[in-house]
Design a protein around this motif. Structure first.
Motif, PDB file in Angstrom:
ATOM      1  N   ILE A   1       0.622  -1.092   0.120  1.00  0.00           N
ATOM      2  CA  ILE A   1       0.122  -0.035   0.003  1.00  0.00           C
ATOM      3  C   ILE A   1       0.767   1.136  -0.131  1.00  0.00           C
ATOM      4  O   ILE A   1       0.638   2.097  -0.865  1.00  0.00           O
ATOM      5  N   ARG A   2       1.977   1.193   0.848  1.00  0.00           N
ATOM      6  CA  ARG A   2       2.831   2.527   0.867  1.00  0.00           C
ATOM      7  C   ARG A   2       3.491   2.569  -0.260  1.00  0.00           C
ATOM      8  O   ARG A   2       3.409   3.879  -0.807  1.00  0.00           O
ATOM      9  N   THR A   3       3.969   1.671  -1.089  1.00  0.00           N
ATOM     10  CA  THR A   3       4.656   1.884  -2.271  1.00  0.00           C
ATOM     11  C   THR A   3       3.743   2.426  -3.362  1.00  0.00           C
ATOM     12  O   THR A   3       4.066   2.953  -4.105  1.00  0.00           O
ATOM     13  N   SER A   4       2.638   1.943  -3.646  1.00  0.00           N
ATOM     14  CA  SER A   4       1.488   2.456  -4.379  1.00  0.00           C
ATOM     15  C   SER A   4       1.143   3.702  -4.159  1.00  0.00           C
ATOM     16  O   SER A   4       1.079   4.621  -5.073  1.00  0.00           O
ATOM     17  N   LEU A   5       1.153   4.251  -2.890  1.00  0.00           N
ATOM     18  CA  LEU A   5       0.933   5.667  -2.778  1.00  0.00           C
ATOM     19  C   LEU A   5       2.186   6.441  -3.240  1.00  0.00           C
ATOM     20  O   LEU A   5       2.214   7.689  -3.756  1.00  0.00           O
ATOM     21  N   LEU A   6       3.483   6.121  -2.711  1.00  0.00           N
ATOM     22  CA  LEU A   6       4.556   6.746  -3.148  1.00  0.00           C
ATOM     23  C   LEU A   6       4.854   6.866  -4.528  1.00  0.00           C
ATOM     24  O   LEU A   6       5.443   7.612  -5.219  1.00  0.00           O
ATOM     25  N   ALA A   7       4.021   5.948  -5.493  1.00  0.00           N
ATOM     26  CA  ALA A   7       4.135   5.868  -6.765  1.00  0.00           C
ATOM     27  C   ALA A   7       3.407   7.117  -7.641  1.00  0.00           C
ATOM     28  O   ALA A   7       4.133   7.628  -8.543  1.00  0.00           O
ATOM     29  N   PHE A   8       2.686   7.692  -6.744  1.00  0.00           N
ATOM     30  CA  PHE A   8       2.002   8.918  -7.341  1.00  0.00           C
ATOM     31  C   PHE A   8       2.390  10.282  -6.560  1.00  0.00           C
ATOM     32  O   PHE A   8       1.639  11.253  -6.169  1.00  0.00           O
ATOM     33  N   GLN A   9       3.571  10.286  -5.876  1.00  0.00           N
ATOM     34  CA  GLN A   9       4.114  11.405  -5.297  1.00  0.00           C
ATOM     35  C   GLN A   9       5.535  11.593  -5.816  1.00  0.00           C
ATOM     36  O   GLN A   9       6.422  10.933  -6.434  1.00  0.00           O
ATOM     37  N   ASP A  10       5.933  12.926  -5.849  1.00  0.00           N
ATOM     38  CA  ASP A  10       7.264  13.407  -6.035  1.00  0.00           C
ATOM     39  C   ASP A  10       8.124  13.606  -4.974  1.00  0.00           C
ATOM     40  O   ASP A  10       7.407  13.153  -3.677  1.00  0.00           O
ATOM     41  N   LYS A  11       9.283  14.126  -5.122  1.00  0.00           N
ATOM     42  CA  LYS A  11      10.205  14.395  -3.785  1.00  0.00           C
ATOM     43  C   LYS A  11       9.597  14.960  -2.614  1.00  0.00           C
ATOM     44  O   LYS A  11       9.974  14.780  -1.509  1.00  0.00           O
ATOM     45  N   SER A  12       8.837  16.079  -2.871  1.00  0.00           N
ATOM     46  CA  SER A  12       8.312  16.882  -1.942  1.00  0.00           C
ATOM     47  C   SER A  12       7.091  16.244  -1.121  1.00  0.00           C
ATOM     48  O   SER A  12       6.337  16.974  -0.358  1.00  0.00           O
ATOM     49  N   GLY A  13       6.482  15.291  -2.014  1.00  0.00           N
ATOM     50  CA  GLY A  13       5.254  14.578  -1.354  1.00  0.00           C
ATOM     51  C   GLY A  13       4.201  15.207  -1.959  1.00  0.00           C
ATOM     52  O   GLY A  13       2.814  14.628  -1.491  1.00  0.00           O
ATOM     53  N   GLU A  14       4.247  15.717  -2.950  1.00  0.00           N
ATOM     54  CA  GLU A  14       3.016  16.319  -3.736  1.00  0.00           C
ATOM     55  C   GLU A  14       2.610  15.187  -4.770  1.00  0.00           C
ATOM     56  O   GLU A  14       3.403  14.583  -5.219  1.00  0.00           O
TER      57      GLU A  14
END
Length: 321
Positions: free
Chosen positions: A64-77
């Motif tokens: 789940i965490r990886t799936s969320l990070l896939a849609f974020q940039d370095k700043s968390g946007e």
């Protein structure tokens, strides 16, 4: 590492084992003290719950965490730039193409060669020794296999060639080749390593399946006047089809996750990278967590059709039975 550090590490391992044994002991104690009414359910819950917790912590949460990070940039946007990069940059596209080439070639050739070998040595004298020879690469780690084959492909500009492949080329009057830097043959040569490892696995399973075919069917086919090829296509292949599916599936999933061979032999350079290697490179070398997570998500998407196909196949087999 000093002696004190070594003793500290050993103490940590011992403490971890003691804690694990204590938890298991307490679990068994409380299950044994559970009320007789419904004790079976308490036992089931007691032994399944730790496994489910570990699966949730080690598999579900990271997924789940990886799936969320896939849609974020370095700043968390939130962004789709990671997937845009994956399908627009030439290097990323080449990585995806390489992975597809691996998945097409490795399972096909490993299964075909393993099946041919299993058929030819079936019920022959010394069959166990022939099997052991082909199965030995399975006992070698992917890293070890990569190091071995690096010597096979080794290049020296002048002097005697220590690489077997270049030694053969030079012996026939050719010039030595930098195999691992020559695109696209370097990818094919890496695939050869994976086929070399997986062929023994395919051979063992398919050989066992061939031996499970009733002798009466083969004898009946012989009485009908069929030749060896006709018996193979009309009797052997239909009888081992479920095993072939299992072998192809297992090798396909292992090939999709291949990392060690590529990392050891080329580190993904010279257009040889695959999804698993690029995922590591982006996430841990380039500090692009989002891109690495997007590649991990794509890897999961690649695996899902194989899993779905196997589930449907098993379901159909159960319905037939």
């Amino acid at each position: 590492m000093t002696t004190a550090d070594l003793l500290g590490k050993i103490l940590q391992v011992v403490m971890a084992l003691v804690i694990f044994a204590a938890i298991i002991g307490l679990l068994i104690f409380f299950i044994d003290k559970a009320p007789k009414k419904g004790r079976d359910y308490w036992q089931l819950a007691g032994f399944l719950l730790p496994a489910l917790i570990l699966v949730a912590i080690g598999l579900v949460y990271p997924a789940i965490r990886t799936s969320l990070l896939a849609f974020q940039d370095k700043s968390g946007e939130w962004t789709f730039d990671n997937f845009v990069w994956m399908f627009t940059q030439p290097a990323a596209i080449r990585t995806l193409i390489n992975t597809l080439v691996w998945v097409l070639l490795v399972p096909t050739f490993a299964t075909a060669v393993g099946l041919a070998y299993a058929v030819f040595i079936d019920r022959s004298r010394g069959e166990r020794y022939y099997k052991a020879i082909l199965f030995m690469p399975m006992a070698i780690s992917f890293v070890g296999a990569g190091i071995i084959w690096r010597f096979v492909y080794e290049y020296k500009g002048v002097g005697d060639q220590i690489g077997i492949l270049n030694a053969i080329v030079v012996a026939f009057g050719g010039d030595p080749v930098q195999w691992m830097q020559t695109d696209p043959i370097n990818t094919i040569l890496l695939i050869v390593v994976m086929i070399w490892i997986q062929t023994g696995f395919a051979m063992v399973l398919l050989s066992a399946s061939i031996k499970g075919i009733p002798t009466e069917q083969i004898e009946a086919a012989q009485l009908d006047g069929t030749n060896a090829w006709q018996r193979f296509t009309n009797v052997t292949l239909p009888g081992i089809r479920p095993t072939i599916v299992v072998v192809l599936t297992t090798i396909s999933i292992a090939t999709l996750k291949v990392f060690d061979i590529v990392r050891t032999m080329t580190a993904g350079n010279f257009n040889t990278s695959v999804v698993a290697n690029e995922m590591y490179t982006q996430a841990f070398r380039a500090s692009e967590i989002g891109r690495g997570s997007a590649l991990a998500l794509i890897l999961l998407i690649f695996v899902l059709p194989i899993i779905v196909y196997n589930v449907n196949t098993l379901r159909k087999q159960r319905e037939i039975r």
